[in-house]
Design a protein around this motif. Structure first.
Motif, PDB file in Angstrom:
ATOM      1  N   ALA A  91       0.905  -0.992  -0.024  1.00 56.79           N
ATOM      2  CA  ALA A  91      -0.032   0.002  -0.132  1.00 56.79           C
ATOM      3  C   ALA A  91       0.715   1.154  -0.044  1.00 56.79           C
ATOM      4  CB  ALA A  91      -1.049  -0.089   1.104  1.00 56.79           C
ATOM      5  N   TYR A  92       1.809   1.287   0.715  1.00 54.82           N
ATOM      6  CA  TYR A  92       2.860   2.260   0.790  1.00 54.82           C
ATOM      7  C   TYR A  92       3.420   2.725  -0.615  1.00 54.82           C
ATOM      8  CZ  TYR A  92       6.451   5.761   2.337  1.00 54.82           C
ATOM      9  OH  TYR A  92       7.196   6.763   2.343  1.00 54.82           O
ATOM     10  N   ASP A  93       3.849   1.694  -1.438  1.00 52.61           N
ATOM     11  CA  ASP A  93       4.281   1.934  -2.839  1.00 52.61           C
ATOM     12  C   ASP A  93       3.163   2.352  -3.651  1.00 52.61           C
ATOM     13  OD1 ASP A  93       6.898   1.187  -1.935  1.00 52.61           O
ATOM     14  OD2 ASP A  93       6.698  -0.923  -2.751  1.00 52.61           O
ATOM     15  N   ASP A  94       1.893   1.627  -3.594  1.00 54.54           N
ATOM     16  CA  ASP A  94       0.876   2.146  -4.341  1.00 54.54           C
ATOM     17  C   ASP A  94       0.533   3.772  -4.220  1.00 54.54           C
ATOM     18  OD1 ASP A  94       1.077  -0.400  -5.398  1.00 54.54           O
ATOM     19  OD2 ASP A  94      -0.911  -1.389  -4.306  1.00 54.54           O
ATOM     20  N   ILE A  95       0.304   4.032  -2.963  1.00 52.46           N
ATOM     21  CA  ILE A  95      -0.245   5.098  -2.629  1.00 52.46           C
ATOM     22  C   ILE A  95       0.865   6.397  -3.070  1.00 52.46           C
ATOM     23  CG2 ILE A  95      -0.528   6.785  -0.683  1.00 52.46           C
ATOM     24  CD1 ILE A  95      -1.995   4.524   0.693  1.00 52.46           C
ATOM     25  N   THR A  96       2.026   6.082  -2.670  1.00 50.71           N
ATOM     26  CA  THR A  96       3.092   7.257  -3.164  1.00 50.71           C
ATOM     27  C   THR A  96       3.103   7.443  -4.644  1.00 50.71           C
ATOM     28  OG1 THR A  96       4.700   5.503  -2.617  1.00 50.71           O
ATOM     29  CG2 THR A  96       4.298   7.271  -0.778  1.00 50.71           C
ATOM     30  N   ALA A  97       3.254   6.129  -5.188  1.00 54.55           N
ATOM     31  CA  ALA A  97       3.304   5.945  -6.723  1.00 54.55           C
ATOM     32  C   ALA A  97       2.096   6.864  -7.655  1.00 54.55           C
ATOM     33  CB  ALA A  97       3.350   4.823  -7.331  1.00 54.55           C
ATOM     34  N   ALA A  98       0.924   6.566  -7.025  1.00 52.29           N
ATOM     35  CA  ALA A  98      -0.323   7.061  -7.490  1.00 52.29           C
ATOM     36  C   ALA A  98      -0.346   8.642  -7.346  1.00 52.29           C
ATOM     37  CB  ALA A  98      -1.525   6.586  -6.868  1.00 52.29           C
ATOM     38  N   ALA A  99       0.251   9.108  -6.118  1.00 52.39           N
ATOM     39  CA  ALA A  99       0.073  10.591  -5.794  1.00 52.39           C
ATOM     40  C   ALA A  99       1.004  11.170  -6.660  1.00 52.39           C
ATOM     41  CB  ALA A  99       0.259  10.536  -4.404  1.00 52.39           C
ATOM     42  N   ARG A 100       2.252  10.683  -6.931  1.00 54.84           N
ATOM     43  CA  ARG A 100       3.405  11.253  -8.056  1.00 54.84           C
ATOM     44  C   ARG A 100       2.641  11.453  -9.220  1.00 54.84           C
ATOM     45  NH1 ARG A 100       7.256   8.252  -4.819  1.00 54.84           N
ATOM     46  NH2 ARG A 100       7.824   9.670  -3.088  1.00 54.84           N
ATOM     47  N   GLN A 101       1.747  10.507  -9.631  1.00 53.32           N
ATOM     48  CA  GLN A 101       1.629  10.418 -10.870  1.00 53.32           C
ATOM     49  C   GLN A 101       0.445  11.619 -10.887  1.00 53.32           C
ATOM     50  OE1 GLN A 101      -0.064   6.984 -12.416  1.00 53.32           O
ATOM     51  NE2 GLN A 101       0.083   7.567 -14.668  1.00 53.32           N
ATOM     52  N   LYS A 102      -0.288  11.463 -10.150  1.00 50.65           N
ATOM     53  CA  LYS A 102      -1.544  12.369 -10.258  1.00 50.65           C
ATOM     54  C   LYS A 102      -1.220  14.047  -9.975  1.00 50.65           C
ATOM     55  CE  LYS A 102      -6.409  12.996 -10.040  1.00 50.65           C
ATOM     56  NZ  LYS A 102      -7.567  12.729  -9.557  1.00 50.65           N
ATOM     57  N   TYR A 103      -0.317  14.417  -8.958  1.00 55.59           N
ATOM     58  CA  TYR A 103       0.040  15.538  -8.522  1.00 55.59           C
ATOM     59  C   TYR A 103       1.837  15.535  -8.504  1.00 55.59           C
ATOM     60  CZ  TYR A 103      -4.807  15.806  -6.777  1.00 55.59           C
ATOM     61  OH  TYR A 103      -6.060  15.554  -6.480  1.00 55.59           O
ATOM     62  N   PRO A 104       2.146  15.931  -9.687  1.00 55.22           N
ATOM     63  CA  PRO A 104       3.872  15.776  -9.877  1.00 55.22           C
ATOM     64  C   PRO A 104       4.093  16.635  -8.932  1.00 55.22           C
ATOM     65  CG  PRO A 104       2.801  15.853 -11.938  1.00 55.22           C
ATOM     66  CD  PRO A 104       1.659  15.811 -11.057  1.00 55.22           C
ATOM     67  N   LYS A 105       3.676  17.849  -8.891  1.00 58.59           N
ATOM     68  CA  LYS A 105       4.199  19.001  -8.133  1.00 58.59           C
ATOM     69  C   LYS A 105       4.137  18.790  -6.516  1.00 58.59           C
ATOM     70  CE  LYS A 105       4.337  22.243 -11.686  1.00 58.59           C
ATOM     71  NZ  LYS A 105       3.351  22.925 -12.598  1.00 58.59           N
ATOM     72  N   ALA A 106       3.253  17.846  -6.318  1.00 56.34           N
ATOM     73  CA  ALA A 106       2.869  17.836  -4.738  1.00 56.34           C
ATOM     74  C   ALA A 106       4.170  17.288  -3.756  1.00 56.34           C
ATOM     75  CB  ALA A 106       1.673  16.859  -4.518  1.00 56.34           C
ATOM     76  N   LYS A 107       4.350  18.191  -2.717  1.00 62.44           N
ATOM     77  CA  LYS A 107       5.442  17.698  -1.859  1.00 62.44           C
ATOM     78  C   LYS A 107       4.749  16.320  -0.829  1.00 62.44           C
ATOM     79  CE  LYS A 107       8.542  19.073   2.024  1.00 62.44           C
ATOM     80  NZ  LYS A 107       8.707  20.455   3.013  1.00 62.44           N
ATOM     81  N   ILE A 108       5.494  15.286  -1.153  1.00 60.76           N
ATOM     82  CA  ILE A 108       4.761  14.161  -0.259  1.00 60.76           C
ATOM     83  C   ILE A 108       5.777  13.707   0.794  1.00 60.76           C
ATOM     84  CG2 ILE A 108       4.563  11.675  -0.652  1.00 60.76           C
ATOM     85  CD1 ILE A 108       3.857  12.299  -3.756  1.00 60.76           C
ATOM     86  N   LEU A 109       4.851  13.896   2.044  1.00 64.28           N
ATOM     87  CA  LEU A 109       5.933  13.713   3.159  1.00 64.28           C
ATOM     88  C   LEU A 109       5.977  12.274   3.591  1.00 64.28           C
ATOM     89  CD1 LEU A 109       3.698  16.315   5.340  1.00 64.28           C
ATOM     90  CD2 LEU A 109       6.157  16.747   4.025  1.00 64.28           C
ATOM     91  N   GLY A 110       5.029  11.331   3.014  1.00 65.42           N
ATOM     92  CA  GLY A 110       5.040   9.917   3.354  1.00 65.42           C
ATOM     93  C   GLY A 110       3.689   9.474   3.480  1.00 65.42           C
ATOM     94  N   VAL A 111       3.302   8.517   4.387  1.00 68.52           N
ATOM     95  CA  VAL A 111       1.921   8.361   4.593  1.00 68.52           C
ATOM     96  C   VAL A 111       1.606   8.365   6.116  1.00 68.52           C
ATOM     97  CG1 VAL A 111       2.032   6.605   2.678  1.00 68.52           C
ATOM     98  CG2 VAL A 111       2.405   5.857   5.092  1.00 68.52           C
ATOM     99  N   ALA A 112       0.362   8.573   6.203  1.00 73.36           N
ATOM    100  CA  ALA A 112      -0.382   8.631   7.505  1.00 73.36           C
ATOM    101  C   ALA A 112      -0.884   7.247   7.873  1.00 73.36           C
ATOM    102  CB  ALA A 112      -1.695   9.463   7.593  1.00 73.36           C
ATOM    103  N   VAL A 113      -0.260   6.711   9.001  1.00 70.80           N
ATOM    104  CA  VAL A 113      -0.829   5.317   9.451  1.00 70.80           C
ATOM    105  C   VAL A 113      -1.905   5.533  10.651  1.00 70.80           C
ATOM    106  CG1 VAL A 113      -0.092   3.219  10.371  1.00 70.80           C
ATOM    107  CG2 VAL A 113       1.572   4.536   8.854  1.00 70.80           C
ATOM    108  N   GLN A 114      -2.929   4.774  10.454  1.00 74.82           N
ATOM    109  CA  GLN A 114      -3.889   4.770  11.536  1.00 74.82           C
ATOM    110  C   GLN A 114      -4.708   3.472  11.628  1.00 74.82           C
ATOM    111  OE1 GLN A 114      -7.356   7.505   9.694  1.00 74.82           O
ATOM    112  NE2 GLN A 114      -5.302   8.115   8.889  1.00 74.82           N
ATOM    113  N   LYS A 115      -5.239   3.375  12.802  1.00 73.98           N
ATOM    114  CA  LYS A 115      -5.888   1.824  12.934  1.00 73.98           C
ATOM    115  C   LYS A 115      -7.224   2.117  12.145  1.00 73.98           C
ATOM    116  CE  LYS A 115      -6.911  -0.455  16.702  1.00 73.98           C
ATOM    117  NZ  LYS A 115      -5.864  -1.662  16.823  1.00 73.98           N
TER     118      LYS A 115
END
Ligand code: ADP
Ligand code: MG
Length: 233
Positions: free
Chosen positions: A87-111
């Motif tokens: 999920a980490y790989d999929d989420i960050t890859a999808a975000a980079r593709q859709k928002y190439p200019k976004a500053k991605i900090l990582g992922v939020a993990v929650q229960k």
């Protein structure tokens, strides 16, 4: 602590707080939010998941991405370390593709929170009247039917009671056709707490708790977004 979260955003020239920061602020104000931590690497996401306990939810963490699901940025019900890594790989890859200019900090993990009746609380500022709170049922009911109620801040307990009862979908909160009857007094208190938070923090321009899961014994916000005024007030 409230000051620290806001100061950090100001230092970075941001008015949008991330989900993790927004939840920190609200949690300090006594508002019940699902515990959420920032992971800046896949390894960290896996170890935090273990600490929080499976199943978990991963979401894209970026102040530049407001609608996380639209960006392929939310993965629910992850049951083990392998699913979290993927999920980490999929989420960050999808975000980079859709928002190439976004500053991605990582992922939020929650229960992964147990399902409840989805409600929302929002705050926006009216030029004339100042901060206004909104309450409604989540999902389709608010998006399509605009079934919401409004009151000016500051909110008294009585206003909160009227707000909750003022929506057409109120019977759903009382338990419709075998659905869970939610604790209305908890939602009223939550509205008053949000109103207090808004009153004490004039720097907050907009607030969105969407959704909150309401239960027979309480309620829990699983998503939160805070936007600050442009300049310090
Ligand atoms: P978005 O930025 O798209 O609004 P959300 O954080 O609201 O993203 O997540 C999308 C949906 O996923 C929510 O409406 C909710 O139904 C579900 N969800 C989010 N977080 C959790 C959680 N911790 N536990 C269970 N369901 C969740
Ligand atoms: Mg949301």
């Amino acid at each position: 602590m409230t000051g620290q979260v806001i100061a950090k955003a100001r230092n970075e020239g941001r008015t949008v707080l991330t989900e993790v920061e927004s939840k920190q602020l609200l949690s300090q104000a006594g508002i019940n939010v699902v515990e959420t931590r920032l992971a800046t690497s896949k390894e960290e996401a896996v170890s935090l998941s273990g600490e929080l306990g499976f199943p978990v939810v991963l979401k894209i963490a970026s102040a530049d991405i407001v609608h996380k699901s639209d960006a392929g940025g939310v993965k629910l019900g992850l049951e083990n370390a392998q699913a979290v890594g993927q999920a980490y790989d999929d989420i960050t890859a999808a975000a980079r593709q859709k928002y190439p200019k976004a500053k991605i900090l990582g992922v939020a993990v929650q229960k992964m929170a147990r399902p409840g009746v989805e409600v929302i609380i929002g705050m926006s500022k009216d030029d004339q009247f100042g901060p206004v709170l909104m309450f409604g049922l989540g999902g389709v009911l608010v998006e399509v039917l605009k079934d919401v109620s409004f009151r000016l801040v500051p909110l008294a307990k009585r206003d909160a009671a009227e707000m909750v009862r003022g929506i057409k979908g109120y019977p759903l909160l009382e338990g419709y056709r075998g659905g869970e009857a939610v604790k209305i007094s908890y939602l009223e208190n939550l509205l008053v707490k949000v109103s207090d938070f808004v009153e004490k923090n004039p720097e907050v321009k907009e607030l969105d708790l969407n959704p909150i899961f309401a239960y027979s014994d309480g309620a829990l916000a699983v998503d939160a977004r805070v936007i600050l005024e442009k300049s310090q007030k």
